[in-house]
Design a protein around this motif. Structure first.
Motif, short mmCIF file in Angstrom:
data_model
loop_
_atom_site.label_atom_id
_atom_site.label_comp_id
_atom_site.label_asym_id
_atom_site.label_seq_id
_atom_site.Cartn_x
_atom_site.Cartn_y
_atom_site.Cartn_z
N LYS A 177 -10.70 -14.65 5.76
CA LYS A 177 -11.40 -14.78 7.05
C LYS A 177 -11.54 -16.25 7.44
CE LYS A 177 -14.03 -10.46 7.19
NZ LYS A 177 -15.37 -9.84 7.27
N ALA A 178 -11.91 -17.11 6.49
CA ALA A 178 -12.01 -18.54 6.79
C ALA A 178 -10.64 -19.11 7.12
CB ALA A 178 -12.61 -19.28 5.60
N ALA A 179 -9.61 -18.70 6.36
CA ALA A 179 -8.26 -19.18 6.63
C ALA A 179 -7.83 -18.81 8.04
CB ALA A 179 -7.28 -18.60 5.60
N TYR A 185 -5.16 -17.84 14.13
CA TYR A 185 -4.42 -16.58 14.17
C TYR A 185 -4.53 -15.96 12.78
CZ TYR A 185 -0.72 -19.38 11.96
OH TYR A 185 -0.02 -20.21 11.12
N VAL A 186 -3.98 -14.77 12.59
CA VAL A 186 -4.13 -14.05 11.32
C VAL A 186 -2.97 -14.39 10.39
CG1 VAL A 186 -4.43 -11.79 10.25
CG2 VAL A 186 -5.34 -12.20 12.54
N TYR A 187 -3.32 -14.78 9.17
CA TYR A 187 -2.30 -15.13 8.17
C TYR A 187 -1.48 -13.91 7.80
CZ TYR A 187 -0.16 -17.52 4.20
OH TYR A 187 0.75 -18.11 3.34
N SER A 188 -0.18 -14.11 7.63
CA SER A 188 0.71 -12.99 7.36
C SER A 188 1.78 -13.35 6.36
CB SER A 188 1.37 -12.50 8.66
OG SER A 188 2.28 -13.47 9.14
N VAL A 189 2.35 -12.32 5.75
CA VAL A 189 3.57 -12.46 4.96
C VAL A 189 4.54 -11.38 5.40
CG1 VAL A 189 2.38 -13.43 2.95
CG2 VAL A 189 2.80 -10.97 3.06
N SER A 190 5.82 -11.67 5.26
CA SER A 190 6.86 -10.73 5.66
C SER A 190 7.91 -10.65 4.56
CB SER A 190 7.54 -11.19 6.96
OG SER A 190 6.60 -11.33 7.99
N GLY A 191 8.69 -9.58 4.61
CA GLY A 191 9.77 -9.46 3.65
C GLY A 191 10.40 -8.08 3.67
N SER A 271 6.00 -6.79 8.03
CA SER A 271 5.07 -7.90 7.91
C SER A 271 3.65 -7.35 7.81
CB SER A 271 5.19 -8.86 9.11
OG SER A 271 4.86 -8.21 10.30
N VAL A 272 2.80 -8.10 7.14
CA VAL A 272 1.41 -7.69 6.97
C VAL A 272 0.49 -8.85 7.36
CG1 VAL A 272 1.89 -5.96 5.21
CG2 VAL A 272 1.39 -8.29 4.52
N ASN A 273 -0.56 -8.54 8.08
CA ASN A 273 -1.59 -9.51 8.44
C ASN A 273 -2.81 -9.31 7.56
OD1 ASN A 273 0.03 -10.40 10.49
ND2 ASN A 273 -1.21 -9.62 12.16
N PHE A 274 -3.31 -10.37 6.95
CA PHE A 274 -4.46 -10.29 6.07
C PHE A 274 -5.75 -10.34 6.89
CE2 PHE A 274 -1.11 -11.61 3.27
CZ PHE A 274 -1.41 -11.01 2.06
N ARG A 275 -6.55 -9.26 6.80
CA ARG A 275 -7.77 -9.20 7.59
C ARG A 275 -9.05 -9.32 6.78
NH1 ARG A 275 -6.88 -7.94 12.94
NH2 ARG A 275 -9.00 -8.75 13.05
N ASN A 303 -12.47 2.28 7.68
CA ASN A 303 -13.63 1.94 8.49
C ASN A 303 -13.58 0.50 9.03
OD1 ASN A 303 -14.78 4.45 8.07
ND2 ASN A 303 -15.90 3.81 6.23
N PHE A 304 -12.59 -0.29 8.58
CA PHE A 304 -12.51 -1.67 9.03
C PHE A 304 -12.10 -1.72 10.50
CE2 PHE A 304 -10.53 -5.80 9.63
CZ PHE A 304 -11.44 -6.65 8.99
N LYS A 305 -12.82 -2.53 11.27
CA LYS A 305 -12.54 -2.67 12.70
C LYS A 305 -11.68 -3.90 12.93
CE LYS A 305 -15.29 0.81 13.57
NZ LYS A 305 -14.72 2.13 13.89
N PHE A 306 -10.46 -3.69 13.42
CA PHE A 306 -9.56 -4.80 13.72
C PHE A 306 -9.92 -5.41 15.07
CE2 PHE A 306 -7.71 -4.00 10.00
CZ PHE A 306 -6.51 -3.34 9.89
#
Length: 306
Positions: A177-179, A185-191, A271-275, A303-306
């Motif tokens: 969250k701090a990152a 923007y939201v940190y992500s990794v892809s592959g 790809s995934v965004n870390f929330r 239950n997490f709200k994006f």
């Protein structure tokens, strides 16, 4: 945006408004520099440009430094383009370049090669052999070579200047969250989705194993709430970074369980965004305890709200 991979092949009379740096993460501090750069370029009839380097200078000066980066070259290029940069110069940080003095860099690269008329640098930027170039040298040489220079102050996060290092540290601590707040923007990794041991499917939680670029920084080992993007569609997911100690694993893997999804995606790029961070990696005493934790992680993810 035009990308130039070899300065030797570049020749243009177009005057530039330029900034220099690694721009790893293209975070909020970088975005402020780019915003100023684009504004100056527009107002003065220049074109905006970024000069960045590959590999990272730290890996050249310290070959044993296992530095992981916030962006791959492709991600950085995408982000700079998204922020409106018109030219991207990707310069190899080779032996010849690293040995240029600050004055030589200004004369040979900024003036003779790139025709820079306005230069913007970050609050702590230095350049040239032994860091011999800085804002004071640029000011001293700017009138002689006909360019203007300005230094942009840092953007703070909780009273501390935002930096790529600070963001890396947050991710290593699992504080996504701090990152994300520092990145803007939201940190992500892809592959590519690759084959795994397929243990997850035997306990009701089939996962997609992601082959991540080895230069890309992964957050700390543990479980995360993520957004998953496949073929332009978005899903909720719970992602694990770790060695799967409960089932005797030893090699690091990145695996994501995608909610309400059961398609075959082997070989696809995702790809995934870390929330959010769920918990550290845990070695459970039994598969039953692992399943209980996965059930709870799934509930939290739903239950997490994006």
């Amino acid at each position: 945006m035009k990308t130039i991979n070899n300065l030797h092949d570049y020749s243009s009379d177009t005057p530039l408004a330029l900034s220099i740096g690694m721009f790893d993460g293209v975070h909020r501090g970088h975005q402020t520099i780019i915003g100023n750069l684009n504004e100056i370029a527009h107002d003065k009839g220049l074109e905006s440009a970024i000069l960045t380097f590959w590999p990272h200078p730290r890996t050249v000066f310290n070959p044993c430094d296992d530095l992981k980066l916030l962006n791959t070259i492709e991600e950085k290029t995408y982000l700079l383009n998204k922020n409106g940069v018109q030219h991207l110069f990707l310069k190899e940080f080779d032996e010849v370049f690293r040995n240029l003095s600050g004055e030589e860099f200004i004369r040979q690269v900024l003036v003779d090669k790139l025709n820079v008329k306005h230069l913007i640098i970050g609050h702590d930027h230095t350049f040239g052999k032994n860091r011999s170039g800085d804002f004071n040298l640029l000011q001293k040489m700017s009138s002689e070579y006909g360019f203007e220079v300005e230094q942009v102050q840092a953007v703070d996060y909780h009273t501390q200047p935002i930096s790529s290092t600070q963001i890396r540290n947050a991710l290593v601590e699992g504080n996504v969250k701090a990152a994300n707040e520092m990145l803007g923007y939201v940190y992500s990794v892809s592959g590519e989705v690759i084959g795994g041991k397929k243990i997850g499917r035997t306990i009701g939680y089939p996962t997609a194993n992601i082959a991540v670029n080895p230069m890309k920084l992964l957050p700390k080992k543990g479980a995360y709430v993520v957004e998953v993007f496949i073929d332009g569609l978005q899903y909720k997911g719970m992602l694990s970074i770790g060695t799967n100690p409960t089932v005797g694993g030893s090699s690091l893997s990145v695996e994501v369980y995608i909610l309400n999804f059961n398609d075959d995606i082997y070989g696809k790029q995702i790809s995934v965004n870390f929330r959010d961070f769920l918990h550290d990696e845990i070695k459970f005493e039994s598969l039953e305890k692992l399943i209980e934790r996965l059930d709870e992680d799934k509930r939290l993810t739903e239950n997490f709200k994006f």
